[in-house]
Motif scaffolding. Structure first.
Motif, mmCIF file in Angstrom:
data_model
loop_
_atom_site.group_PDB
_atom_site.id
_atom_site.type_symbol
_atom_site.label_atom_id
_atom_site.label_comp_id
_atom_site.label_asym_id
_atom_site.label_seq_id
_atom_site.Cartn_x
_atom_site.Cartn_y
_atom_site.Cartn_z
ATOM 1 N N THR A 59 0.775 -1.206 -0.056
ATOM 2 C CA THR A 59 0.045 0.047 0.050
ATOM 3 C C THR A 59 0.741 1.260 -0.137
ATOM 4 O O THR A 59 1.985 1.137 0.451
ATOM 5 C CB THR A 59 -0.852 0.022 1.234
ATOM 6 N N GLY A 77 0.638 3.983 2.151
ATOM 7 C CA GLY A 77 1.046 4.184 3.325
ATOM 8 C C GLY A 77 2.243 3.328 3.764
ATOM 9 O O GLY A 77 3.169 3.580 4.513
ATOM 10 N N SER A 78 2.368 1.941 3.512
ATOM 11 C CA SER A 78 3.347 1.128 3.713
ATOM 12 C C SER A 78 4.659 1.828 3.200
ATOM 13 O O SER A 78 5.986 1.663 3.452
ATOM 14 C CB SER A 78 3.135 -0.428 3.291
ATOM 15 N N ALA A 124 2.178 6.044 10.936
ATOM 16 C CA ALA A 124 0.654 6.329 10.347
ATOM 17 C C ALA A 124 0.494 7.916 10.519
ATOM 18 O O ALA A 124 -0.062 8.523 9.446
ATOM 19 C CB ALA A 124 -0.366 5.729 11.225
ATOM 20 N N HIS A 129 -6.978 9.195 2.076
ATOM 21 C CA HIS A 129 -7.272 7.826 1.707
ATOM 22 C C HIS A 129 -6.335 7.154 0.793
ATOM 23 O O HIS A 129 -6.385 5.869 0.589
ATOM 24 C CB HIS A 129 -8.656 7.628 1.181
ATOM 25 N N THR A 130 -5.341 7.804 0.231
ATOM 26 C CA THR A 130 -4.325 7.373 -0.799
ATOM 27 C C THR A 130 -3.548 6.451 -0.063
ATOM 28 O O THR A 130 -3.036 5.702 -0.407
ATOM 29 C CB THR A 130 -3.405 8.541 -1.137
ATOM 30 N N ALA A 131 -3.509 6.417 1.430
ATOM 31 C CA ALA A 131 -2.485 5.622 2.148
ATOM 32 C C ALA A 131 -3.080 4.173 2.106
ATOM 33 O O ALA A 131 -2.347 3.143 2.156
ATOM 34 C CB ALA A 131 -2.473 5.970 3.565
ATOM 35 N N GLN A 132 -4.233 3.732 1.782
ATOM 36 C CA GLN A 132 -5.031 2.574 1.730
ATOM 37 C C GLN A 132 -4.738 2.198 0.531
ATOM 38 O O GLN A 132 -5.060 0.784 0.115
ATOM 39 C CB GLN A 132 -6.275 2.482 2.298
ATOM 40 N N ARG A 133 -4.397 2.958 -0.720
ATOM 41 C CA ARG A 133 -4.340 2.369 -2.006
ATOM 42 C C ARG A 133 -3.152 1.483 -2.601
ATOM 43 O O ARG A 133 -2.186 1.776 -1.496
ATOM 44 C CB ARG A 133 -4.617 3.735 -3.118
ATOM 45 N N GLN A 134 -3.135 1.108 -3.457
ATOM 46 C CA GLN A 134 -1.997 0.592 -4.200
ATOM 47 C C GLN A 134 -1.486 1.322 -5.019
ATOM 48 O O GLN A 134 -2.140 2.058 -6.026
ATOM 49 C CB GLN A 134 -2.139 -1.072 -4.334
#
Length: 312
Positions: free
Chosen positions: A235, A237-238, A256, A271-276
């Motif tokens: 993701t 975020g990662s 986070a 919410h971009t953090a949850q995207r790939q």
């Protein structure tokens, strides 16, 4: 023959295109003759794009646009528009013809879009930047090679340069001249065939794996192709949080909050953090690639914000 170039580089478009169509949120917001659109844009987004381009001949801060935010039911650009009014959020404007040469704009406030040279309310003057004589990075007689079983190809030879505090140095050359190899060698991602890389007073090991955490934190690289620089299985975020943990020693919960702050600096929604990576556009991926490798050691976000202020 008719050609339709699709590009993010307005300088290239200006040289080869007869007409320009500017898109935002999946639709065309302005269209017209290239010279007319670039010199006298009438949509706030087009004007913002042009004003965010650095110009070495003019002094002043780049004019950043507000963040993306949620798109309303009306004009998709309304949350980012300084000229937005209530009517902008109720219905998507129909194209307005400005002249008989095909210059059309989807905006109800075209008459309020000022000329490019005007100063917008709230804009600031670029702070004075002075160059210190202290040398931060000293490249001495650098040599980089590409080796195979049968031959050695010299990509760069006898490269020497110094970078002082406050400087921005551009390495310019034709395709295949060795620019990327030099950058990778300085970052420790390509073997040094000769010469030295000195950071401050310390000569760096050639291999990034032998460099200290501080060394790796102070010299980082933003790759040209963001699609290859991001792990497609991670993701966003990662991808942003992992360097913060490795290079800054943050705990499990701290990244986070740091990811949220950094996404805000490059004008990307939380919410971009949850995207790939595959769910982002090329420009969005480049912003992620930039912010995950920007110098994270500053105690204030202002340094990062200055670097990211021109994100379109």
């Amino acid at each position: 023959m008719t050609g339709v170039p699709i590009a993010l580089d307005l300088a290239v478009v200006a040289r080869i295109a007869d007409r320009i169509a500017v898109m935002y949120a999946g639709g065309i917001v302005e269209e017209g003759p290239a010279r007319q659109v670039l010199s006298g844009p009438k949509h706030p987004y087009t004007r913002g794009l042009i004003r965010s381009i650095p110009d070495h001949l003019k002094h002043g801060a780049l004019a950043a646009m507000p963040g993306v935010g949620d798109r309303p039911s009306g004009c998709a650009f309304a949350p980012r528009c300084r000229l937005g009014v209530a009517a902008c959020t109720t219905a998507n404007p129909e194209p307005v013809a400005l002249d008989d040469r095909g210059h059309r704009v989807r905006c109800i406030r075209t008459s309020d879009v000022g000329p490019l040279q005007s100063v917008e309310e709230g804009s600031r003057t670029a702070p004075g930047r002075t160059r210190s004589e202290g040398i931060i990075l000293d490249i001495r007689n650098l040599r980089a090679e590409h080796r195979s079983c049968s031959e050695v190809v010299v990509a760069a030879e006898d490269v020497s340069l110094q970078i002082r505090r406050g400087e921005c140095v551009a390495l310019v050359g034709e395709s295949g001249s060795g620019k990327t190899t030099i950058a990778r060698t300085i970052a420790g991602l390509h073997p040094i065939g000769g010469g030295n890389v000195v950071l401050g007073e310390r000569q760096l090991p050639a291999d990034v794996r032998r460099r200290t955490r501080e060394d790796r934190r102070r010299i980082q690289i933003v790759f040209q192709n963001p699609a290859d620089a991001l792990n497609p299985r991670q993701t966003i975020g990662s991808a942003i949080g992992r360097p913060a943990r490795l290079l800054r020693g943050l705990g499990k919960k701290e990244p986070a909050d740091e990811v949220a702050r950094l996404l805000d600096l490059v004008r990307l929604p939380q919410h971009t953090a949850q995207r790939q990576p595959g769910q982002l556009s090329g420009g969005e991926k480049q912003r992620v690639g930039f912010v995950r490798l920007v110098d994270l050691t500053t105690s204030s976000p202002s340094a990062c914000r200055w670097r990211a202020s021109a994100a379109p």
